[in-house]
Design a protein around this motif. Structure first.
Motif, PDB file in Angstrom:
ATOM      1  N   THR A  35      12.510  45.496  -7.211  1.00 16.26           N
ATOM      2  CA  THR A  35      12.043  46.080  -6.085  1.00 16.26           C
ATOM      3  C   THR A  35      11.862  45.362  -5.458  1.00 16.26           C
ATOM      4  O   THR A  35      11.276  44.018  -5.057  1.00 16.26           O
ATOM      5  N   GLU A  93       6.835  52.440   0.386  1.00 16.71           N
ATOM      6  CA  GLU A  93       8.096  53.620  -0.177  1.00 16.71           C
ATOM      7  C   GLU A  93       8.779  54.265   0.914  1.00 16.71           C
ATOM      8  O   GLU A  93       8.264  55.122   1.820  1.00 16.71           O
ATOM      9  N   GLY A 131      10.468  51.722  -5.335  1.00 13.28           N
ATOM     10  CA  GLY A 131       9.239  51.468  -5.455  1.00 13.28           C
ATOM     11  C   GLY A 131       9.277  50.563  -4.473  1.00 13.28           C
ATOM     12  O   GLY A 131      10.235  51.283  -3.364  1.00 13.28           O
ATOM     13  N   LYS A 133       3.539  50.340  -5.412  1.00 20.25           N
ATOM     14  CA  LYS A 133       4.784  50.570  -7.216  1.00 20.25           C
ATOM     15  C   LYS A 133       6.366  49.772  -6.884  1.00 20.25           C
ATOM     16  O   LYS A 133       6.891  49.447  -6.748  1.00 20.25           O
TER      17      LYS A 133
END
Length: 124
Positions: free
Chosen positions: A27, A32, A39, A56
């Protein structure tokens, strides 16, 4: 001099020999997005100098890397110093992989760091 292998021949050889595989990337540090499923961060201001922040990752990014990204975003939001309350966890993301003409359900663990960031003021 004549070439023995062309790029197309090499790719064909790798695919046939089973050496070709799908490559996944870590990521990146970024916001996002709805259409890019690798992510990133999302944040929401919930008060004066106070934010809900979530970062994330994906299945190949470590929780430690996502934690670093979380702190980087917190520092950006607060222009420097901040206090925080957070939890680091792995969540399962259900997905499906196509093999031939059928889909096989799989579950991937993805790192998520979420919490509250409170920006420090000059008087603190």
């Amino acid at each position: 001099m004549k070439k023995i292998f062309s790029p197309l021949m090499l790719l064909t050889f790798l695919a046939i020999s089973g050496c070709a595989r799908m490559v996944a990337w870590e990521t990146p540090y970024d916001k996002e997005s709805a259409w890019d499923k690798v992510g990133g961060y999302s944040d929401k201001q919930i008060g004066e100098g106070k934010f809900e922040l979530t970062y994330k990752g994906n299945s190949v990014t470590s929780i430690e890397k996502i934690d670093q990204y979380w702190h980087r975003r917190a520092k950006e939001l607060c222009n420097g110093e901040y206090t925080f309350e957070k939890n680091n966890n792995m969540t399962n993301k259900d997905s499906a992989v196509m093999a031939g003409s059928t889909y096989t359900p799989i579950s991937l663990s993805i790192p998520v760091v979420a919490g509250i960031v409170t920006c420090k003021t000059n008087s603190e």
